[in-house]
Design an enzyme around this catalytic site. Structure first.
Site, short mmCIF file in Angstrom:
data_model
loop_
_atom_site.label_atom_id
_atom_site.label_comp_id
_atom_site.label_asym_id
_atom_site.label_seq_id
_atom_site.Cartn_x
_atom_site.Cartn_y
_atom_site.Cartn_z
N VAL A 87 0.78 -1.25 -0.11
CA VAL A 87 0.08 0.03 0.18
C VAL A 87 0.80 1.33 -0.10
O VAL A 87 0.29 2.41 -0.03
CB VAL A 87 -1.08 0.17 1.05
CG1 VAL A 87 -2.11 -0.98 1.00
CG2 VAL A 87 -0.20 -0.06 2.42
N ASN A 140 -4.28 0.43 8.54
CA ASN A 140 -3.47 -0.16 9.61
C ASN A 140 -1.75 -0.01 9.26
O ASN A 140 -1.21 0.08 10.15
CB ASN A 140 -3.89 -1.35 10.20
CG ASN A 140 -2.96 -1.90 11.44
OD1 ASN A 140 -2.87 -1.39 12.30
ND2 ASN A 140 -2.22 -2.99 11.03
N TYR A 166 8.43 9.86 10.94
CA TYR A 166 7.17 8.68 11.36
C TYR A 166 6.10 9.57 12.28
O TYR A 166 4.97 9.35 11.95
CB TYR A 166 7.83 7.61 12.17
CG TYR A 166 6.87 6.80 12.65
CD1 TYR A 166 6.11 5.92 12.04
CD2 TYR A 166 6.43 6.65 14.08
CE1 TYR A 166 4.96 5.09 12.64
CE2 TYR A 166 5.74 5.98 14.65
CZ TYR A 166 4.76 5.06 13.90
OH TYR A 166 3.76 4.12 14.69
N ALA A 177 5.64 12.81 12.54
CA ALA A 177 5.16 13.75 11.71
C ALA A 177 3.99 13.04 10.81
O ALA A 177 2.85 13.63 10.50
CB ALA A 177 6.21 14.51 10.95
N LYS A 221 2.30 10.57 11.29
CA LYS A 221 1.05 10.09 11.92
C LYS A 221 0.25 11.25 12.56
O LYS A 221 -1.03 11.39 12.42
CB LYS A 221 1.61 9.35 13.35
CG LYS A 221 2.26 8.05 12.85
CD LYS A 221 1.09 6.95 12.36
CE LYS A 221 1.61 5.60 12.39
NZ LYS A 221 0.54 4.55 11.84
P1 NAD Z 1 3.93 -4.71 12.71
O1 NAD Z 1 4.99 -4.19 12.07
O2 NAD Z 1 3.75 -5.74 13.63
O3 NAD Z 1 2.77 -5.06 11.68
C1 NAD Z 1 2.85 -4.04 10.27
C2 NAD Z 1 1.86 -4.76 9.40
O4 NAD Z 1 1.80 -3.90 8.04
C3 NAD Z 1 2.20 -6.19 8.85
O5 NAD Z 1 1.21 -7.06 8.78
C4 NAD Z 1 3.19 -5.72 7.53
O6 NAD Z 1 2.90 -6.97 6.52
C5 NAD Z 1 2.07 -4.69 7.10
N1 NAD Z 1 2.89 -4.01 6.24
C6 NAD Z 1 4.01 -3.12 6.29
N2 NAD Z 1 4.60 -2.43 5.09
C7 NAD Z 1 3.30 -2.77 4.36
C8 NAD Z 1 3.16 -2.20 3.03
N3 NAD Z 1 3.68 -1.36 2.48
N4 NAD Z 1 1.84 -2.48 2.48
C9 NAD Z 1 1.08 -3.39 3.06
N5 NAD Z 1 1.30 -3.97 4.29
C10 NAD Z 1 2.50 -3.50 4.99
O7 NAD Z 1 3.30 -3.38 13.47
P2 NAD Z 1 2.23 -3.02 14.42
O8 NAD Z 1 2.72 -2.69 15.80
O9 NAD Z 1 1.17 -4.07 14.53
O10 NAD Z 1 1.57 -1.63 13.77
C11 NAD Z 1 0.20 -1.55 13.15
C12 NAD Z 1 0.10 -0.22 13.19
O11 NAD Z 1 -0.06 0.53 14.59
C13 NAD Z 1 1.09 0.60 12.33
O12 NAD Z 1 0.37 1.77 11.42
C14 NAD Z 1 2.00 1.31 13.32
O13 NAD Z 1 2.54 2.89 12.88
C15 NAD Z 1 0.82 1.75 14.50
N6 NAD Z 1 1.51 1.84 15.69
C16 NAD Z 1 2.16 0.92 16.37
C17 NAD Z 1 2.88 1.04 17.59
C18 NAD Z 1 3.39 0.02 18.45
O14 NAD Z 1 4.11 0.44 19.42
N7 NAD Z 1 3.47 -1.10 18.02
C19 NAD Z 1 2.47 2.42 18.36
C20 NAD Z 1 1.79 3.36 17.72
C21 NAD Z 1 1.34 3.13 16.50
#
Ligand code: NAD
Length: 258
Positions: free
Chosen positions: A66, A92, A164, A166, A168
């Site tokens: 994506v 997500n 990152y 920014a 968000k």
């Molecule tokens: P993760 O790395 O475990 O999972 C990320 C997912 O995104 C995976 O399924 C991966 O395959 C997919 N992905 C990555 N690049 C992609 C691309 N180009 N196209 C399609 N899919 C892609 O991360 P997570 O912690 O589950 O994060 C999920 C969301 O939550 C993200 O947007 C992250 O920024 C946000 N987030 C996470 C945290 C945290 O502490 N884990 C904190 C704040 C926000």
């Protein structure tokens, strides 16, 4: 609760692991029709789908990167071909890409971080818009778009994560414009903003480091992906949140209180 999610068509980007996968599971348990998405086909796909399809809903895997705008369009097309429309979109997919302090940031890094975290959500939402509008008109309720922000969107992010953070913050902001101009289409836009969750996102930290960081939060620990999932159900359910739009819901164990 969440009874109205049964049969709803839910596209969740970046959902092969972590917070996204926990959301897929929660929607499957609620009886929804869900597309799990990731860039690459997971090695254990057959077993994962068999497990997910035993939870009460219907789950398919749709691969797409994506961060590539053309693939955002084909992902939405593939979803609509499979399920006939879209009721709920969860943007997500996201991640750090890497950690680079300001002096090291170049155009390629800027593009990679913003393409994955900001442009992806915009492009998938753009392509999904007519389908979300049609679904809302058809069932007389609202469709739901959910963005995934971050505590970094408020704080600016940790070391080397300024871009990152920014990106968000950009998500937290852009939904305001979409609310202003697309509420008339029957679409609600809300953001789930996680704090620090124990996923592959923090693979650069060992267990001791995670325990130490978590001890500094009011809840005393990192969040678990399944603790974020119910907030997606809430924003997806018209019965629960039909009059809620343009909001950011912080799921962060008290880590940051805007
Ligand atoms: P993760 O790395 O475990 O999972 C990320 C997912 O995104 C995976 O399924 C991966 O395959 C997919 N992905 C990555 N690049 C992609 C691309 N180009 N196209 C399609 N899919 C892609 O991360 P997570 O912690 O589950 O994060 C999920 C969301 O939550 C993200 O947007 C992250 O920024 C946000 N987030 C996470 C945290 C945290 O502490 N884990 C904190 C704040 C926000």
């Amino acid at each position: 609760m969440f009874d109205d999610l049964k049969g709803k068509r839910v596209l969740i980007t970046g959902s092969t692991q972590g917070i996204g996968l926990a959301a897929v599971e929660a929607f499957a348990r609620a009886g929804a029709k869900v597309a799990m998405n990731g860039r690459r086909t997971p090695a254990d796909l057959e077993a994962t789908l068999a497990r997910l399809n035993g939870l009460g809903g219907e789950v398919v895997f749709l691969p797409a990167d994506v961060s590539n705008s053309a693939e955002c369009g084909t992902l939405v097309e593939a979803f609509v071909e499979r399920f006939g429309g879209i009721d709920v979109l969860i943007n997500n997919a996201g991640g750090l890409v890497g950690r680079k302090p300001l002096p090291e940031i170049d155009d390629d890094f800027f593009d990679a971080v913003t393409d994955l975290n900001a442009r992806s959500a915009l492009m998938v939402t753009k392509h999904a818009l007519p389908h979300l509008k049609a679904a809302a008109a058809q069932n007389g309720t609202t469709s739901s778009v959910i963005l995934v922000g971050s505590v970094a969107g408020y704080t600016g992010g940790g070391p080397g994560a300024g871009l990152y953070g920014a990106a968000k913050a950009w998500l937290h902001n852009i939904q305001k414009n979409w609310v202003a101009f697309h509420t008339k289409d029957g679409i609600r836009f809300n953001t789930v903003s996680p704090g620090t969750f124990d996923t592959a996102f923090h693979a650069d930290k060992d267990e001791d480091t995670k325990t130490r960081i978590g001890a500094g939060f009011p809840m005393g620990r990192f969040g678990r992906p399944e603790e974020c999932a119910p907030t997606f159900l809430f924003f997806a359910s018209h019965a629960c949140s039909g009059y809620i739009t343009g909001q950011v819901l912080d799921v962060n164990g008290g880590q940051f209180m805007p």
